[in-house]
Every structure is written in structure tokens, then in C-alpha cells.
Design a protein around this motif. Sequence first.
Motif, PDB file in Angstrom:
ATOM      1  N   ILE A   3       8.381  18.285   3.453  1.00 23.91           N
ATOM      2  CA  ILE A   3       7.944  17.465   2.324  1.00 23.91           C
ATOM      3  C   ILE A   3       8.964  17.561   1.182  1.00 23.91           C
ATOM      4  N   SER A   4       9.544  18.721   1.001  1.00 25.28           N
ATOM      5  CA  SER A   4      10.594  18.902  -0.001  1.00 25.28           C
ATOM      6  C   SER A   4      11.833  18.075   0.367  1.00 25.28           C
ATOM      7  N   ASP A   5      12.215  18.088   1.639  1.00 27.77           N
ATOM      8  CA  ASP A   5      13.351  17.281   2.092  1.00 27.77           C
ATOM      9  C   ASP A   5      13.098  15.798   1.858  1.00 27.77           C
ATOM     10  N   ILE A   6      11.866  15.363   2.073  1.00 30.63           N
ATOM     11  CA  ILE A   6      11.508  13.962   1.834  1.00 30.63           C
ATOM     12  C   ILE A   6      11.647  13.645   0.347  1.00 30.63           C
ATOM     13  N   GLY A   7      11.209  14.563  -0.504  1.00 29.49           N
ATOM     14  CA  GLY A   7      11.350  14.373  -1.948  1.00 29.49           C
ATOM     15  C   GLY A   7      12.800  14.269  -2.376  1.00 29.49           C
ATOM     16  N   TYR A   8      13.652  15.125  -1.817  1.00 30.35           N
ATOM     17  CA  TYR A   8      15.079  15.054  -2.130  1.00 30.35           C
ATOM     18  C   TYR A   8      15.678  13.729  -1.653  1.00 30.35           C
ATOM     19  N   ALA A   9      15.259  13.254  -0.490  1.00 32.64           N
ATOM     20  CA  ALA A   9      15.770  11.986   0.028  1.00 32.64           C
ATOM     21  C   ALA A   9      15.346  10.827  -0.870  1.00 32.64           C
ATOM     22  N   PRO A  33      -2.893   3.043   8.504  1.00 33.75           N
ATOM     23  CA  PRO A  33      -2.500   3.724   9.741  1.00 33.75           C
ATOM     24  C   PRO A  33      -1.983   5.123   9.433  1.00 33.75           C
ATOM     25  N   ALA A  34      -2.236   6.028  10.344  1.00 36.17           N
ATOM     26  CA  ALA A  34      -1.816   7.416  10.146  1.00 36.17           C
ATOM     27  C   ALA A  34      -0.300   7.500  10.260  1.00 36.17           C
ATOM     28  N   THR A  35       0.330   7.838   9.169  1.00 36.32           N
ATOM     29  CA  THR A  35       1.779   7.979   9.175  1.00 36.32           C
ATOM     30  C   THR A  35       2.128   9.453   9.276  1.00 36.32           C
ATOM     31  N   ILE A  36       3.383   9.690   9.533  1.00 38.53           N
ATOM     32  CA  ILE A  36       3.850  11.075   9.642  1.00 38.53           C
ATOM     33  C   ILE A  36       3.621  11.800   8.323  1.00 38.53           C
ATOM     34  N   LEU A  37       3.907  11.134   7.210  1.00 35.91           N
ATOM     35  CA  LEU A  37       3.770  11.775   5.907  1.00 35.91           C
ATOM     36  C   LEU A  37       2.318  12.141   5.607  1.00 35.91           C
ATOM     37  N   PHE A  68      15.622   4.419  -7.133  1.00 34.42           N
ATOM     38  CA  PHE A  68      14.599   5.322  -6.597  1.00 34.42           C
ATOM     39  C   PHE A  68      13.675   4.567  -5.643  1.00 34.42           C
ATOM     40  N   SER A  69      13.464   5.126  -4.462  1.00 29.86           N
ATOM     41  CA  SER A  69      12.572   4.482  -3.507  1.00 29.86           C
ATOM     42  C   SER A  69      11.601   5.512  -2.944  1.00 29.86           C
ATOM     43  N   VAL A  70      10.420   5.052  -2.625  1.00 31.58           N
ATOM     44  CA  VAL A  70       9.385   5.923  -2.087  1.00 31.58           C
ATOM     45  C   VAL A  70       9.467   5.873  -0.568  1.00 31.58           C
ATOM     46  N   ILE A  71       9.553   7.035   0.060  1.00 27.23           N
ATOM     47  CA  ILE A  71       9.637   7.120   1.513  1.00 27.23           C
ATOM     48  C   ILE A  71       8.231   7.330   2.057  1.00 27.23           C
ATOM     49  N   THR A  72       7.743   6.339   2.799  1.00 30.74           N
ATOM     50  CA  THR A  72       6.413   6.455   3.391  1.00 30.74           C
ATOM     51  C   THR A  72       6.393   6.080   4.862  1.00 30.74           C
ATOM     52  N   GLU A  73       7.318   5.269   5.277  1.00 32.05           N
ATOM     53  CA  GLU A  73       7.301   4.753   6.634  1.00 32.05           C
ATOM     54  C   GLU A  73       7.820   5.799   7.618  1.00 32.05           C
ATOM     55  N   ASP A  74       7.293   5.727   8.852  1.00 33.27           N
ATOM     56  CA  ASP A  74       7.701   6.670   9.890  1.00 33.27           C
ATOM     57  C   ASP A  74       9.190   6.579  10.196  1.00 33.27           C
ATOM     58  N   LEU A  80       0.821  -1.205   0.000  1.00 32.95           N
ATOM     59  CA  LEU A  80       0.000   0.000   0.000  1.00 32.95           C
ATOM     60  C   LEU A  80       0.853   1.251   0.000  1.00 32.95           C
ATOM     61  N   LYS A  81       2.154   1.111  -0.298  1.00 32.79           N
ATOM     62  CA  LYS A  81       3.033   2.274  -0.251  1.00 32.79           C
ATOM     63  C   LYS A  81       2.615   3.328  -1.263  1.00 32.79           C
ATOM     64  N   ILE A  82       2.232   2.929  -2.452  1.00 30.30           N
ATOM     65  CA  ILE A  82       1.834   3.898  -3.464  1.00 30.30           C
ATOM     66  C   ILE A  82       0.576   4.614  -3.021  1.00 30.30           C
ATOM     67  N   ILE A  83      -0.321   3.891  -2.403  1.00 27.73           N
ATOM     68  CA  ILE A  83      -1.572   4.490  -1.954  1.00 27.73           C
ATOM     69  C   ILE A  83      -1.306   5.487  -0.838  1.00 27.73           C
ATOM     70  N   THR A  84      -0.498   5.108   0.157  1.00 27.36           N
ATOM     71  CA  THR A  84      -0.249   6.016   1.274  1.00 27.36           C
ATOM     72  C   THR A  84       0.613   7.196   0.847  1.00 27.36           C
ATOM     73  N   ARG A  85       1.338   7.066  -0.240  1.00 24.97           N
ATOM     74  CA  ARG A  85       2.181   8.156  -0.714  1.00 24.97           C
ATOM     75  C   ARG A  85       1.332   9.280  -1.299  1.00 24.97           C
ATOM     76  N   GLY A  86       0.111   8.965  -1.705  1.00 23.88           N
ATOM     77  CA  GLY A  86      -0.743  10.023  -2.182  1.00 23.88           C
ATOM     78  C   GLY A  86      -1.085   9.948  -3.657  1.00 23.88           C
ATOM     79  N   PHE A  87      -0.503   9.005  -4.386  1.00 22.49           N
ATOM     80  CA  PHE A  87      -0.781   8.929  -5.808  1.00 22.49           C
ATOM     81  C   PHE A  87      -2.216   8.473  -6.071  1.00 22.49           C
TER      82      PHE A  87
END
Length: 186
Positions: free
Chosen positions: A64-70, A34-38, A77-83, A16-23
Motif C-alpha cells: 500500500i505504501s508502494d502504491i502511495g509512492y507511485a 467489483p473487488a479490486t486488488i486494492l 497526481f493520479s489515483v491508482i485504483t485499477e488492477d 467511482l475511483k474516489i469511492i473505490t480508493r477508500g475516501f
Amino acid sequence: MFLQTSLSQLKNASSLKIITRGFLASPCLANEAPATILLKLKSDMKQAMREKQRSKLNVIKAIISDIGYAEKSTQPFSVITEDDQVAPIIYRAIKKRSESIEQYRQGGRDDLVASEKEEVEILQSYLPTPYTEEELLLQIDNAIKATSSTTVKDLGKVLKALTLDPSRAPKSLVAQLVKGRLSAQK
């Protein structure tokens, strides 16, 4: 019809990473995850826009910009979603602002000190409650006993044995406490 079936298939999907990422975020899926920090950052950003809270909005956009840079800096390329991935980014932002506070104090810029302190408070509100010092020391002592470590040379072994949530304790603090415990055993 097609949209309903594809959403139900996505709900049952193992990732569900893509879903929680907002896409593909939809209200029905956002309530079940679950409510994540992101997710909290994104919803608070919308709220800050509505309420015209400029300082909070700027802090949230920066994180959010720092998360995008990370995300872009990792190969592949990896999607950061976990706390546990987002929390270190927030800790770094807090550390930068804390250093700025000291520099502004030395320069006599109390107005900038106040704004940086406000930003630190906003950032800290997104972190989960940190471990107490007693909880950390108990975990460290258990890891030291489990690895039979006696000297500071065993620092890496003890750190590997620890199973702490990185979103609740910065790694630098844990390493400092482990080093102190190992050096006190001499």
C-alpha cells in the motif's frame, strides 16, 4: 436525508475511483463495486491486524505504501485504483524479494530465505491467475500474423498489437516471449 441523496448520486456517478480508493467507502458502495486488488489489500490489512498476523500485515502495508509512492510520483497526481495499475507494483515487489532470496542463499541465511519466500507467496495471492504459456503464445502468434512481422525489429509493433491484461502477465515476460517467437521465425 442529504447524505442518502448524495450517496445515491455518487452511486450513479460515472467515476467511482474516489469511492473505490477508500475516501468515501461505505458498505453499500463497496458491495456494488467489483473487488479490486486494492480493496482486497485494504480489507486483508484490517483482518491481519485483528488476527495479529505480523508478516502478512507488514507485506500489505509495504505494498500500500508502494502504491502511495507511485501515485505521488506521477505528474499530474493520479489515483491508482485499477488492477492493471496495481499489478505491476506487486510484480516489482515480487521481483525484489526474489532477488533478495538469491542473495540470502548465497550468504547462507536460510532464515531470511524462508521469510522472503513467505512474503512472495502472500504477494502472489493478490494477483489474478496468470495466463498460461499456451494462451500467451496463441495471442502472440495472432499479433505477429496481424502485423505481418518477421524480424525482431518489429518487436514494438507486435507489443502494441497485443491486448493482454497486464495484471495477468508481466510486460517483461510478454516482451521476452515475443522476442523469442520473432527470432525463431528466421
